[in-house]
Design a protein around this motif. Structure first.
Motif, PDB file in Angstrom:
ATOM      1  N   ILE A 220     -19.421  14.933  40.807  1.00  0.00           N
ATOM      2  CA  ILE A 220     -19.639  14.918  39.353  1.00  0.00           C
ATOM      3  C   ILE A 220     -18.634  15.815  38.649  1.00  0.00           C
ATOM      4  O   ILE A 220     -18.122  15.480  37.570  1.00  0.00           O
ATOM      5  CB  ILE A 220     -21.075  15.352  39.013  1.00  0.00           C
ATOM      6  CG1 ILE A 220     -22.105  14.447  39.697  1.00  0.00           C
ATOM      7  CG2 ILE A 220     -21.283  15.375  37.500  1.00  0.00           C
ATOM      8  CD1 ILE A 220     -22.063  13.022  39.245  1.00  0.00           C
ATOM      9  N   ALA A 221     -18.338  16.965  39.256  1.00  0.00           N
ATOM     10  CA  ALA A 221     -17.413  17.912  38.627  1.00  0.00           C
ATOM     11  C   ALA A 221     -16.023  17.302  38.443  1.00  0.00           C
ATOM     12  O   ALA A 221     -15.357  17.561  37.439  1.00  0.00           O
ATOM     13  CB  ALA A 221     -17.318  19.188  39.464  1.00  0.00           C
ATOM     14  N   TYR A 222     -15.575  16.510  39.420  1.00  0.00           N
ATOM     15  CA  TYR A 222     -14.278  15.842  39.286  1.00  0.00           C
ATOM     16  C   TYR A 222     -14.260  14.965  38.040  1.00  0.00           C
ATOM     17  O   TYR A 222     -13.303  14.961  37.260  1.00  0.00           O
ATOM     18  CB  TYR A 222     -13.978  14.983  40.519  1.00  0.00           C
ATOM     19  CG  TYR A 222     -13.173  15.678  41.590  1.00  0.00           C
ATOM     20  CD1 TYR A 222     -11.891  16.144  41.334  1.00  0.00           C
ATOM     21  CD2 TYR A 222     -13.684  15.838  42.873  1.00  0.00           C
ATOM     22  CE1 TYR A 222     -11.140  16.763  42.326  1.00  0.00           C
ATOM     23  CE2 TYR A 222     -12.943  16.462  43.872  1.00  0.00           C
ATOM     24  CZ  TYR A 222     -11.675  16.918  43.589  1.00  0.00           C
ATOM     25  OH  TYR A 222     -10.948  17.529  44.563  1.00  0.00           O
ATOM     26  N   ILE A 223     -15.316  14.190  37.862  1.00  0.00           N
ATOM     27  CA  ILE A 223     -15.379  13.287  36.720  1.00  0.00           C
ATOM     28  C   ILE A 223     -15.384  14.068  35.407  1.00  0.00           C
ATOM     29  O   ILE A 223     -14.700  13.709  34.440  1.00  0.00           O
ATOM     30  CB  ILE A 223     -16.627  12.393  36.828  1.00  0.00           C
ATOM     31  CG1 ILE A 223     -16.525  11.521  38.080  1.00  0.00           C
ATOM     32  CG2 ILE A 223     -16.783  11.517  35.581  1.00  0.00           C
ATOM     33  CD1 ILE A 223     -17.765  10.734  38.389  1.00  0.00           C
ATOM     34  N   LEU A 224     -16.155  15.157  35.348  1.00  0.00           N
ATOM     35  CA  LEU A 224     -16.182  15.987  34.149  1.00  0.00           C
ATOM     36  C   LEU A 224     -14.806  16.579  33.858  1.00  0.00           C
ATOM     37  O   LEU A 224     -14.375  16.649  32.700  1.00  0.00           O
ATOM     38  CB  LEU A 224     -17.208  17.112  34.317  1.00  0.00           C
ATOM     39  CG  LEU A 224     -18.677  16.721  34.245  1.00  0.00           C
ATOM     40  CD1 LEU A 224     -19.562  17.930  34.561  1.00  0.00           C
ATOM     41  CD2 LEU A 224     -19.017  16.150  32.881  1.00  0.00           C
TER      42      LEU A 224
END
Length: 294
Positions: A220-224
């Motif tokens: 999720i952090a990559y996408i954010l």
């Protein structure tokens, strides 16, 4: 305003990654923990790609993804996980912020880029910050310094990865994240045979820490982060580096009762100041009310 909210959220998530490593690594060991982390993250991005019907670009990019996966995920994650067995989440989160220093040094040696006086001052400031964190009175032996060196080796790996992307094939951000995480999943497998198989654990805390580390703190952090770059630009997105130590120190103190000593605070301030000098970023440029009037 949305960019600022994502910035703070991402800082909180990545600051929490060191908390989750500290919780899970005693039971699983570095290799099995990181294998699960990158596997869960890769599966998360694959599921997102399937749901959004996003085509993944992989043709002729195996070597690229392996290089990126080694230096951007597999190696630094393993080194941080090793260090997490001995070093507090607070200190790890601050050491993580030294990555821009290594990026500048690697660029100077590898890509022959000049280093300005401001950048040199920033590197010196960061070095002093690391010295404050190490606290030589409590860690006098080389064996006790190894975890600190491992964490710095992880940030050096990030510096290599960031400079590699400047000469690497031009690939979309999502594809890079997806490809490098699957490459990391395969790269970590040989390390599993070096580490003893962890004993079975029934601790739900460990299970949830691993899931949070892989799904939230990585996938999720990559996408954010990619969304943040779209909203604010790559240079402005670097301000997340300043927030990670603040949240890392806070989470470690709140959930693991890690003490916040003077050396931690002094080291954090010096490292953040150094990063600001190296990147040339000023925090006031990215405050939400300043964005509205600009």
């Amino acid at each position: 305003m949305l960019g600022f909210i994502i910035l703070v959220l991402l800082g909180a998530i990545w600051g929490g990654s060191f908390l989750f490593m500290r919780i899970a690594v005693p039971s699983l060991g570095p290799a099995y923990l990181i294998e699960l982390r990158v596997l869960f993250a890769a599966l998360t991005l694959t599921i997102i790609a399937l749901i959004t019907r996003r085509a993944i670009n992989s043709k002729g990019l195996t070597k690229h993804y392996l290089i990126l996966g080694l230096f951007n995920s597999a190696l630094p994650f393993l080194l941080f996980a090793y260090a997490a067995q001995y070093v507090s989440a607070s200190v790890l989160s601050v050491l993580n912020s030294t990555a821009p220093f290594w990026g500048v040094i690697v660029a100077s040696v590898w890509l022959k880029q000049d280093i300005s006086a401001r950048t040199l001052l920033g590197c010196l400031c960061g070095l002093l910050g690391v010295a404050a964190l190490v606290d030589l009175q409590s860690m006098p032996s080389f064996s006790e310094l190894l975890p600190i060196l491992a964490a710095l080796g992880a940030t050096l790996s990030y510096g290599i990865a960031s400079n590699y992307t400047k000469i690497a094939p031009k690939v979309g951000a999502f594809d890079n994240a997806h490809g490098n995480l699957w490459a990391s999943t395969f790269l970590v497998i040989p390390v599993l045979f070096v580490q003893p198989i962890p004993s079975a654990t029934e601790a739900n805390t460990v299970l949830w820490a691993v899931i949070a580390l892989g799904v939230i703190c990585t996938g999720i952090a990559y996408i954010l982060y990619f969304k943040l770059i779209d909203l604010m630009g790559a240079a402005q997105a670097l301000t997340v580096t300043f927030l990670i130590p603040l949240f890392g120190i806070m989470w470690g103190h709140m959930f693991l009762d890690e003490p916040i000593g003077p050396n931690t605070l002094i080291g954090a301030v010096l490292v953040i100041m150094g990063v600001m000098l190296v990147t040339g970023v000023k925090m006031k440029q990215f405050l939400p009310w300043r964005q509205r009037v600009s």
